[in-house]
Write a protein that holds these residues in place. Sequence first.
Motif, PDB file in Angstrom:
ATOM      1  N   LEU A 193      -5.709 -11.281 -37.924  1.00 37.67           N
ATOM      2  CA  LEU A 193      -5.638 -11.481 -39.371  1.00 37.67           C
ATOM      3  C   LEU A 193      -5.605 -12.961 -39.727  1.00 37.67           C
ATOM      4  O   LEU A 193      -6.157 -13.379 -40.755  1.00 37.67           O
ATOM      5  CB  LEU A 193      -4.398 -10.782 -39.940  1.00 37.67           C
ATOM      6  CG  LEU A 193      -4.453  -9.263 -40.072  1.00 37.67           C
ATOM      7  CD1 LEU A 193      -3.081  -8.709 -40.430  1.00 37.67           C
ATOM      8  CD2 LEU A 193      -5.485  -8.826 -41.115  1.00 37.67           C
ATOM      9  N   ASP A 194      -4.978 -13.752 -38.877  1.00 41.11           N
ATOM     10  CA  ASP A 194      -4.872 -15.195 -39.121  1.00 41.11           C
ATOM     11  C   ASP A 194      -6.133 -15.952 -38.724  1.00 41.11           C
ATOM     12  O   ASP A 194      -6.397 -17.036 -39.258  1.00 41.11           O
ATOM     13  CB  ASP A 194      -3.685 -15.786 -38.350  1.00 41.11           C
ATOM     14  CG  ASP A 194      -2.344 -15.349 -38.919  1.00 41.11           C
ATOM     15  OD1 ASP A 194      -2.311 -14.933 -40.092  1.00 41.11           O
ATOM     16  OD2 ASP A 194      -1.344 -15.417 -38.174  1.00 41.11           O
ATOM     17  N   HIS A 195      -6.932 -15.396 -37.808  1.00 47.42           N
ATOM     18  CA  HIS A 195      -8.023 -16.180 -37.232  1.00 47.42           C
ATOM     19  C   HIS A 195      -9.432 -15.659 -37.514  1.00 47.42           C
ATOM     20  O   HIS A 195     -10.388 -16.425 -37.409  1.00 47.42           O
ATOM     21  CB  HIS A 195      -7.832 -16.298 -35.715  1.00 47.42           C
ATOM     22  CG  HIS A 195      -6.704 -17.189 -35.324  1.00 47.42           C
ATOM     23  ND1 HIS A 195      -5.392 -16.779 -35.343  1.00 47.42           N
ATOM     24  CD2 HIS A 195      -6.686 -18.489 -34.914  1.00 47.42           C
ATOM     25  CE1 HIS A 195      -4.612 -17.782 -34.962  1.00 47.42           C
ATOM     26  NE2 HIS A 195      -5.366 -18.821 -34.691  1.00 47.42           N
ATOM     27  N   GLU A 196      -9.568 -14.379 -37.838  1.00 47.84           N
ATOM     28  CA  GLU A 196     -10.894 -13.874 -38.178  1.00 47.84           C
ATOM     29  C   GLU A 196     -11.271 -14.332 -39.590  1.00 47.84           C
ATOM     30  O   GLU A 196     -10.404 -14.567 -40.441  1.00 47.84           O
ATOM     31  CB  GLU A 196     -10.930 -12.350 -38.104  1.00 47.84           C
ATOM     32  CG  GLU A 196     -10.822 -11.815 -36.686  1.00 47.84           C
ATOM     33  CD  GLU A 196     -12.150 -11.862 -35.945  1.00 47.84           C
ATOM     34  OE1 GLU A 196     -13.002 -10.994 -36.166  1.00 47.84           O
ATOM     35  OE2 GLU A 196     -12.314 -12.792 -35.136  1.00 47.84           O
ATOM     36  N   THR A 197     -12.555 -14.442 -39.845  1.00 48.44           N
ATOM     37  CA  THR A 197     -13.004 -14.934 -41.146  1.00 48.44           C
ATOM     38  C   THR A 197     -12.695 -13.947 -42.268  1.00 48.44           C
ATOM     39  O   THR A 197     -12.516 -14.346 -43.427  1.00 48.44           O
ATOM     40  CB  THR A 197     -14.511 -15.209 -41.116  1.00 48.44           C
ATOM     41  OG1 THR A 197     -15.198 -14.034 -40.672  1.00 48.44           O
ATOM     42  CG2 THR A 197     -14.825 -16.359 -40.172  1.00 48.44           C
ATOM     43  N   GLU A 198     -12.643 -12.656 -41.939  1.00 48.70           N
ATOM     44  CA  GLU A 198     -12.320 -11.649 -42.938  1.00 48.70           C
ATOM     45  C   GLU A 198     -11.223 -10.738 -42.404  1.00 48.70           C
ATOM     46  O   GLU A 198     -11.193 -10.420 -41.222  1.00 48.70           O
ATOM     47  CB  GLU A 198     -13.547 -10.801 -43.284  1.00 48.70           C
ATOM     48  CG  GLU A 198     -14.650 -11.581 -43.994  1.00 48.70           C
ATOM     49  CD  GLU A 198     -15.792 -10.681 -44.396  1.00 48.70           C
ATOM     50  OE1 GLU A 198     -15.637  -9.438 -44.324  1.00 48.70           O
ATOM     51  OE2 GLU A 198     -16.852 -11.215 -44.776  1.00 48.70           O
ATOM     52  N   ALA A 199     -10.326 -10.318 -43.307  1.00 45.00           N
ATOM     53  CA  ALA A 199      -9.290  -9.346 -42.930  1.00 45.00           C
ATOM     54  C   ALA A 199      -9.948  -7.981 -42.746  1.00 45.00           C
ATOM     55  O   ALA A 199     -11.103  -7.760 -43.109  1.00 45.00           O
ATOM     56  CB  ALA A 199      -8.211  -9.294 -43.991  1.00 45.00           C
ATOM     57  N   GLY A 200      -9.207  -7.064 -42.178  1.00 47.19           N
ATOM     58  CA  GLY A 200      -9.739  -5.727 -41.962  1.00 47.19           C
ATOM     59  C   GLY A 200      -8.640  -4.760 -41.594  1.00 47.19           C
ATOM     60  O   GLY A 200      -7.501  -5.147 -41.320  1.00 47.19           O
ATOM     61  N   ASP A 201      -8.991  -3.482 -41.566  1.00 50.73           N
ATOM     62  CA  ASP A 201      -8.039  -2.430 -41.245  1.00 50.73           C
ATOM     63  C   ASP A 201      -7.751  -2.394 -39.747  1.00 50.73           C
ATOM     64  O   ASP A 201      -8.403  -3.073 -38.947  1.00 50.73           O
ATOM     65  CB  ASP A 201      -8.584  -1.070 -41.682  1.00 50.73           C
ATOM     66  CG  ASP A 201      -8.725  -0.955 -43.195  1.00 50.73           C
ATOM     67  OD1 ASP A 201      -8.197  -1.821 -43.911  1.00 50.73           O
ATOM     68  OD2 ASP A 201      -9.372   0.006 -43.646  1.00 50.73           O
ATOM     69  N   VAL A 202      -6.792  -1.563 -39.378  1.00 42.81           N
ATOM     70  CA  VAL A 202      -6.462  -1.365 -37.971  1.00 42.81           C
ATOM     71  C   VAL A 202      -6.463   0.141 -37.691  1.00 42.81           C
ATOM     72  O   VAL A 202      -6.142   0.947 -38.564  1.00 42.81           O
ATOM     73  CB  VAL A 202      -5.094  -1.999 -37.618  1.00 42.81           C
ATOM     74  CG1 VAL A 202      -3.948  -1.331 -38.356  1.00 42.81           C
ATOM     75  CG2 VAL A 202      -4.850  -1.981 -36.113  1.00 42.81           C
ATOM     76  N   VAL A 203      -6.847   0.489 -36.464  1.00 44.32           N
ATOM     77  CA  VAL A 203      -6.891   1.881 -36.032  1.00 44.32           C
ATOM     78  C   VAL A 203      -5.919   2.052 -34.870  1.00 44.32           C
ATOM     79  O   VAL A 203      -5.861   1.194 -33.980  1.00 44.32           O
ATOM     80  CB  VAL A 203      -8.314   2.285 -35.593  1.00 44.32           C
ATOM     81  CG1 VAL A 203      -8.343   3.732 -35.122  1.00 44.32           C
ATOM     82  CG2 VAL A 203      -9.315   2.062 -36.722  1.00 44.32           C
TER      83      VAL A 203
END
Length: 465
Positions: free
Chosen positions: A273-283
Amino acid sequence: MESDDPSEAIEFGTDGWRAAGEEFTMSRVRAIGVAVAAFLDAADRSGPVAVGYDGRENSREAAEQLAAAVTASGRDVTLSERDCPTPVLAWTVRTGSYVGGLMVTASHNPPEYNGVKYILGDGTPARPNVTDELERRLTGRAPPQDAAGETSEATFTDAYADHAQSFVDADLDGLRIGYDAMHGSGRGVTDELLERAGADLTRFRCERDPTFGGGPPEPVAERAEELTTLVDEGAVSLGLINDGDADRLGVITPERGFVDPNVLLTVLYEYLLDHETEAGDVVRTVSTSSLVDRVARKAGQSVHETAVGFKWVAEAMVEHDALAGGEESGGYGIGSHLPNKDGVLLALVLSAAHAERPIDDRIDALLERHGTIVQDRRSLDCPDERKAAVIDSLEGTVPDRVADRAVAEIQTVDGFKIRLDDDSWVLIRPSGTEPKLRVYAEADSQRRVEELLDAGETLLRPHLD
């Protein structure tokens, strides 16, 4: 004695077909190759198949038999030059021109086992809608072809390593890491990636041994004692251990020893969440800790809960374009890399996280923000043929309150899960490997977990009589 009908002997389970000793035969392996080719033909999917294998005694031979069966059906095959990690094969299939992949491996099972996994063209594990089709086509007889396909060989690990190095911004210069391949296919792959990123590496069990030293190549605390001692003594600041086909990863830190995989998934997700360019869900699977849910809620993201088995996690990762997915047994995936579990790339990612801020410090901060979660389980004997009926019989029997808390929700994604109004839960589900039912519980203390396990067992026992 080997059955004349492979359809009677081969059943695809949670993660492919696995068999021990004399049950794993080359004729059955060939039958799988023929079935895959027939399945692809029926689906009108043209293109080659990639074949990989782990370091077990007969894995190379089985891979050659798969290749021969597929090419006899008129389709080309690329065969790995050496044993390779399952995620390397999956990534190769996903990014190449391949319509599917076959991997000879029994993963973390003891050395007397072997098996075959089928990987779809998008790099995800085959789900039952595909494996059921394969089982229906297990005749072992390839239809006549005008011309056979060809087999070529390639080193899948080279392109994967270049991708991994560009995917992860990892400066491990001088970081002291201990790496244990457990004599599996991560050797020469995971360790080389870490060294290329600058790590000062100490290797354990990085020589091929088809017997894995005489035990199962499973990355659990009791199989990582030597590496844990190295971390305890301060010789290295981080320990990493892969299973036999390197799709799972265990992590050892100075303060916590072998890190709970439930917690590690949460550390991974927070880092992404801190390092990817976009946030996203988790499975996550139904039996994986809901600690990661708290991080997702704070970030405004959703959690998607699946049945146990990474094939379901992978499917949900694709469906929801998830940032990450994981399960409590140490399998983790990153959606933008590969919607499948990958213990090789994750070793590099978590090493980069540790270099930036020690994993122990990350966990301390995580638990301070989101609270402590404890999970445990018990097993109760139940014949395989009664498991489904017992689970079904629980419907309608749950009181409004369980262990002095109100029932907030009942889920039946996989087994029978009772979620209470304080976010604690009890899960009853069948074991996939033993004639037992498992009772899981999660709460904020071990005492409370024991109360929930007692409540789950009390609820279950009348249905076992």
